[in-house]
Scaffold this motif. Structure first.
Motif, PDB file in Angstrom:
ATOM      1  N   PHE A 151       0.624   0.064  -9.008  1.00 10.85           N
ATOM      2  CA  PHE A 151       1.504  -0.172  -7.854  1.00 10.85           C
ATOM      3  C   PHE A 151       2.959  -0.292  -8.302  1.00 10.85           C
ATOM      4  O   PHE A 151       3.866   0.234  -7.644  1.00 10.85           O
ATOM      5  CB  PHE A 151       1.084  -1.443  -7.122  1.00 10.85           C
ATOM      6  N   LEU A 152       3.182  -0.961  -9.431  1.00 14.59           N
ATOM      7  CA  LEU A 152       4.555  -1.104  -9.928  1.00 14.59           C
ATOM      8  C   LEU A 152       5.113   0.244 -10.369  1.00 14.59           C
ATOM      9  O   LEU A 152       6.309   0.521 -10.186  1.00 14.59           O
ATOM     10  CB  LEU A 152       4.597  -2.098 -11.091  1.00 14.59           C
ATOM     11  N   THR A 233      -7.479   3.501  -2.778  1.00 17.07           N
ATOM     12  CA  THR A 233      -6.380   2.878  -3.514  1.00 17.07           C
ATOM     13  C   THR A 233      -5.041   3.441  -3.074  1.00 17.07           C
ATOM     14  O   THR A 233      -4.054   2.699  -2.938  1.00 17.07           O
ATOM     15  CB  THR A 233      -6.560   3.102  -5.027  1.00 17.07           C
ATOM     16  N   ALA A 234      -4.995   4.743  -2.830  1.00 21.46           N
ATOM     17  CA  ALA A 234      -3.740   5.387  -2.416  1.00 21.46           C
ATOM     18  C   ALA A 234      -3.290   4.885  -1.050  1.00 21.46           C
ATOM     19  O   ALA A 234      -2.101   4.607  -0.836  1.00 21.46           O
ATOM     20  CB  ALA A 234      -3.921   6.906  -2.390  1.00 21.46           C
ATOM     21  N   ILE A 235      -4.229   4.758  -0.113  1.00 14.81           N
ATOM     22  CA  ILE A 235      -3.881   4.261   1.226  1.00 14.81           C
ATOM     23  C   ILE A 235      -3.380   2.832   1.144  1.00 14.81           C
ATOM     24  O   ILE A 235      -2.379   2.459   1.790  1.00 14.81           O
ATOM     25  CB  ILE A 235      -5.093   4.368   2.159  1.00 14.81           C
ATOM     26  N   LEU A 236      -4.047   2.015   0.359  1.00  9.66           N
ATOM     27  CA  LEU A 236      -3.635   0.615   0.211  1.00  9.66           C
ATOM     28  C   LEU A 236      -2.264   0.517  -0.450  1.00  9.66           C
ATOM     29  O   LEU A 236      -1.408  -0.269  -0.021  1.00  9.66           O
ATOM     30  CB  LEU A 236      -4.681  -0.132  -0.621  1.00  9.66           C
ATOM     31  N   LEU A 282     -10.433  -1.547   7.170  1.00 14.86           N
ATOM     32  CA  LEU A 282     -11.599  -0.740   7.510  1.00 14.86           C
ATOM     33  C   LEU A 282     -11.582   0.619   6.824  1.00 14.86           C
ATOM     34  O   LEU A 282     -12.610   1.079   6.306  1.00 14.86           O
ATOM     35  CB  LEU A 282     -11.678  -0.560   9.029  1.00 14.86           C
ATOM     36  N   VAL A 283     -10.424   1.288   6.802  1.00 16.10           N
ATOM     37  CA  VAL A 283     -10.386   2.618   6.184  1.00 16.10           C
ATOM     38  C   VAL A 283     -10.545   2.514   4.666  1.00 16.10           C
ATOM     39  O   VAL A 283     -11.225   3.351   4.049  1.00 16.10           O
ATOM     40  CB  VAL A 283      -9.086   3.360   6.565  1.00 16.10           C
ATOM     41  N   VAL A 284      -9.972   1.474   4.061  1.00 18.78           N
ATOM     42  CA  VAL A 284     -10.149   1.275   2.619  1.00 18.78           C
ATOM     43  C   VAL A 284     -11.603   0.945   2.302  1.00 18.78           C
ATOM     44  O   VAL A 284     -12.179   1.458   1.333  1.00 18.78           O
ATOM     45  CB  VAL A 284      -9.203   0.163   2.111  1.00 18.78           C
TER      46      VAL A 284
END
Length: 304
Positions: A151-152, A233-236, A282-284
């Motif tokens: 994320f960083l 992970t990408a969506i989050l 929900l999507v994750v």
């Protein structure tokens, strides 16, 4: 267990069953589908993902209102029959914004993972197949990228490129590339010395034909598993970057941006943050359940 480690273990186990008998690949795929159907969690994940994809595709037709239309007479309304999820600080219908926001989140997640797969599989295959100095250079650069939290790293890339949807997808794609390089290299190392590969070499097959005809098709299982997990992970991560103001910009109905805007009204209108937060969850969850099911289905050691 982390995504790369789980997929790496799968990469080491699959070739012994799947790659050794390319002629029987069709029968093996049927067995994989049977395992997938018998996994209730993966089916739940598949239904959840399919639902959000369905919503994203049909958003213009099923949304009751324009997601960008402001109505100053309906500011911060609680959920009601006319607005099932309420309205935001500008009187915009939250349900409609959630429907349109699914398009943005899925597009960012899927496009970001596609970028990761293209570059990760390319570099991972080159490193695993050719070895030597090429492998050393690729893997040391990969190690440097993996030393940074994902994320960083994405936040740093967006900070350099600037906020925006295109830059957000590029950042999401780049920070996932090292994981795909490691997984692909592991899978390639497991299959490149198999008998049918040696037979192709002895018959004079060129490297390009061996890679695209044998190596990549027989290394694809762990890549599929990691791709499903990485979309989540990408969506989050995209939602997190938008929450910080580094992703989608107002008035775009992106879930992370909606969550960020709603935090100012947590006491008076908590539904502004609760609804997009539940949508993200929900999507994750759906992609994670689907990824776990694919991992179990593609593992030859698992029983139906």
């Amino acid at each position: 267990m982390s995504e790369p480690k789980a997929a790496s273990l799968l990469a080491q186990s699959i070739p012994s069953t799947y790659a050794d008998v390319p002629a029987k690949r069709g029968a093996l795929y049927k067995q994989v589908l049977k395992r997938l159907k018998n996994n209730k969690r993966s089916l739940l994940g598949l239904w959840m993902v399919s639902l959000f994809i369905f919503i994203a595709i049909l958003a213009p037709w099923i949304s009751p209102y324009d997601p960008l239309e402001q109505n100053m007479d309906k500011l911060l309304q609680a959920p009601s029959l006319s607005h099932p999820f309420g309205t935001d600080e500008y009187g915009r219908d939250i349900l409609s914004r959630i429907f349109y926001g699914s398009r943005i989140s899925l597009m960012v997640g899927i496009v970001g993972v596609v970028i990761s797969v293209v570059f990760g599989v390319a570099f991972g295959t080159i490193a695993g197949y050719f070895g030597g100095k090429i492998e050393s250079v690729i893997m040391r650069v990969t190690d440097i990228f993996m030393a940074f939290p994902g994320f960083l790293l994405a936040l740093a890339i967006v900070s350099v490129l600037g906020p925006g949807m295109v830059n957000l997808m590029i950042a999401i794609g780049i920070f996932s590339v090292p994981s795909f390089i490691w997984i692909t290299r592991s899978a390639v190392l497991s299959v490149k010395n198999k008998e049918y590969i040696e037979a192709s070499r002895s018959m004079g097959a060129k490297h390009r034909r061996i890679i695209f005809k044998h190596i990549i098709p027989n290394s694809i299982a762990p890549i599929i598993v990691l791709s499903a997990l990485r979309v989540a992970t990408a969506i989050l991560s995209a939602s997190g970057l938008s929450f910080l103001g580094m992703g989608a910009q107002p008035p775009s109905p992106e879930w992370g941006a909606m969550l960020s805007a709603g935090r100012e009204f947590l006491r008076t209108a908590p539904h502004l943050s609760i609804v997009p937060g539940i949508a993200i969850m929900l999507v994750v969850l759906g992609f994670n359940l689907l990824g776990d099911g694919l991992r179990d289905a593609l593992d030859p050691k698992m029983k139906v």
